[in-house]
Scaffold this motif. Structure first.
Motif, PDB file in Angstrom:
ATOM      1  N   CYS A  54       5.786   4.792  30.745  1.00  0.00           N
ATOM      2  CA  CYS A  54       6.602   6.002  30.847  1.00  0.00           C
ATOM      3  C   CYS A  54       6.545   6.575  32.252  1.00  0.00           C
ATOM      4  N   GLY A  55       7.692   6.730  32.887  1.00  0.00           N
ATOM      5  CA  GLY A  55       7.766   7.371  34.191  1.00  0.00           C
ATOM      6  C   GLY A  55       7.668   8.871  34.041  1.00  0.00           C
ATOM      7  N   ALA A  56       6.683   9.463  34.718  1.00  0.00           N
ATOM      8  CA  ALA A  56       6.441  10.901  34.628  1.00  0.00           C
ATOM      9  C   ALA A  56       6.580  11.541  36.005  1.00  0.00           C
ATOM     10  N   SER A  57       6.491  12.846  36.049  1.00  0.00           N
ATOM     11  CA  SER A  57       6.538  13.556  37.327  1.00  0.00           C
ATOM     12  C   SER A  57       5.180  13.446  38.017  1.00  0.00           C
ATOM     13  N   GLN A  58       5.114  13.978  39.214  1.00  0.00           N
ATOM     14  CA  GLN A  58       3.840  14.019  39.924  1.00  0.00           C
ATOM     15  C   GLN A  58       3.079  15.307  39.625  1.00  0.00           C
ATOM     16  N   GLY A  59       3.549  16.003  38.598  1.00  0.00           N
ATOM     17  CA  GLY A  59       2.841  17.188  38.160  1.00  0.00           C
ATOM     18  C   GLY A  59       3.689  18.430  38.069  1.00  0.00           C
ATOM     19  N   VAL A  60       4.448  18.599  36.974  1.00  0.00           N
ATOM     20  CA  VAL A  60       5.194  19.826  36.708  1.00  0.00           C
ATOM     21  C   VAL A  60       4.653  20.395  35.398  1.00  0.00           C
ATOM     22  N   VAL A  61       3.880  21.471  35.498  1.00  0.00           N
ATOM     23  CA  VAL A  61       3.229  22.042  34.330  1.00  0.00           C
ATOM     24  C   VAL A  61       4.261  22.404  33.266  1.00  0.00           C
ATOM     25  N   GLY A  62       3.961  22.021  32.033  1.00  0.00           N
ATOM     26  CA  GLY A  62       4.870  22.282  30.923  1.00  0.00           C
ATOM     27  C   GLY A  62       5.772  21.111  30.619  1.00  0.00           C
ATOM     28  N   PHE A  63       5.992  20.238  31.590  1.00  0.00           N
ATOM     29  CA  PHE A  63       6.836  19.057  31.389  1.00  0.00           C
ATOM     30  C   PHE A  63       5.995  17.768  31.406  1.00  0.00           C
ATOM     31  N   SER A  64       5.372  17.480  32.536  1.00  0.00           N
ATOM     32  CA  SER A  64       4.476  16.316  32.593  1.00  0.00           C
ATOM     33  C   SER A  64       3.486  16.518  33.726  1.00  0.00           C
TER      34      SER A  64
END
Length: 303
Positions: free
Chosen positions: A37-47
């Motif tokens: 799964c491709g995720a963000s580099q850190g967005v609180v609440g999302f990934s």
């Protein structure tokens, strides 16, 4: 209950085209034993990883739900943090099975980049983060300002459109990673940071003095965010799309993580089809008929 009413017929029809191209991604996931799964580099609440290093958030839970539907275990996911610039290439190249990472559904991405969006998980809009001390009340106060944003996003074009239509000058400072934007903004290199408003509120929490900053109330764009897969594997696209629909159905029908076992005894035909007690819809897309039960037990419903 739009998707709940269509669940049985819609899923049967959607799965009809999947077998023609073969379950390429599904087989790869089963062989690997995990969803990539491709995720963000850190967005609180999302990934974002929590203080224990465990990934958490709205987009993260979608991938866990998908893993539960396919592999029976919501923990069988490998999260790969991706910058905005590299995220779409990672899907195109097969580096990840899907992208669940605050990504806007656009015509270009959906038509000429070999990508398909499964649905709109979250509606957002672009905003502006500013220092309260500057006294800025609206984006029109940013005439001549320097604005930070992230490369490879719709934010760059939205900024250009917004200022051009108002015949206002501005300077854009574009960075590849959110950490670089934060550093530049905190150092005073830009007067404002512009990206999706919900993301700005999350990123504001990382600043040294969050209360000294605010997100302006005006929204300058529409950003429909949702999971993305490669084109060409219609079976996997169908699985991802109906994972999303099933999460919505479960909420509309009152099926929750706590009551899903009791709901297996429901006499409501829609609930029975959703949970695999009637019909054979899981088989049509290469999953067990109780795939929704496994998913809801892992992450709950959409709500």
């Amino acid at each position: 209950m739009r998707w709940a009413l269509a669940f049985g017929l819609g899923l049967a029809l959607a799965s009809g085209t999947a077998s023609a191209q073969g379950p390429k991604t599904l087989d790869a996931i089963k062989q690997r034993g995990a969803v990539a799964c491709g995720a963000s580099q850190g967005v609180v609440g999302f990934s974002a990883p929590d203080d224990k290093g465990r990934w958490a958030g709205f987009d993260v839970d979608f991938c866990r739900g998908l893993a539960a539907a396919i592999l029976g275990d919501g923990e069988k996911v490998v999260f790969k943090p991706l910058s905005a610039k590299e995220r779409l290439t990672a899907v195109q190249s097969g580096e990840v099975d899907l992208l669940s990472r605050t990504t806007t559904w656009t015509l270009t991405r959906d038509s000429s980049m070999g990508l398909s969006f499964a649905g709109v998980m979250f509606y957002d809009g672009q905003g502006f983060l500013v220092r309260k001390s500057l006294g800025i009340k609206t984006p029109t106060d940013l005439k001549g300002a320097t604005i930070c944003t992230t490369a490879g996003t719709t934010s760059e074009l939205n900024l250009a459109d917004y200022f051009r239509t108002r015949k206002m000058d501005y300077k854009a400072l574009v960075f590849e990673k959110n950490e670089e934007v934060i550093s530049a903004y905190e150092a005073g290199r830009c007067d404002s940071w512009s990206t999706d408003a919900t993301g700005l509120w999350a990123e504001r929490m990382k600043l040294k003095a969050p209360d000294d900053h605010t997100v302006l109330p005006e929204i300058i764009s529409k950003e429909p965010l949702g999971p993305v897969v490669r084109q060409g594997d219609s079976q996997f696209f169908t699985i991802v799309r109906w994972t999303y629909f099933a999460l919505l159905n479960a909420e509309e029908l009152g099926v929750t993580q706590k009551n899903v076992d009791d709901m297996l005894n429901s006499t409501n035909p829609e609930i029975r089809r959703l949970l695999g007690k009637e019909g054979d819809f899981g088989k049509g897309i290469g999953l067990d008929n109780d795939w929704v039960v496994k998913m809801v037990k892992a992450v709950g419903n959409y709500g």
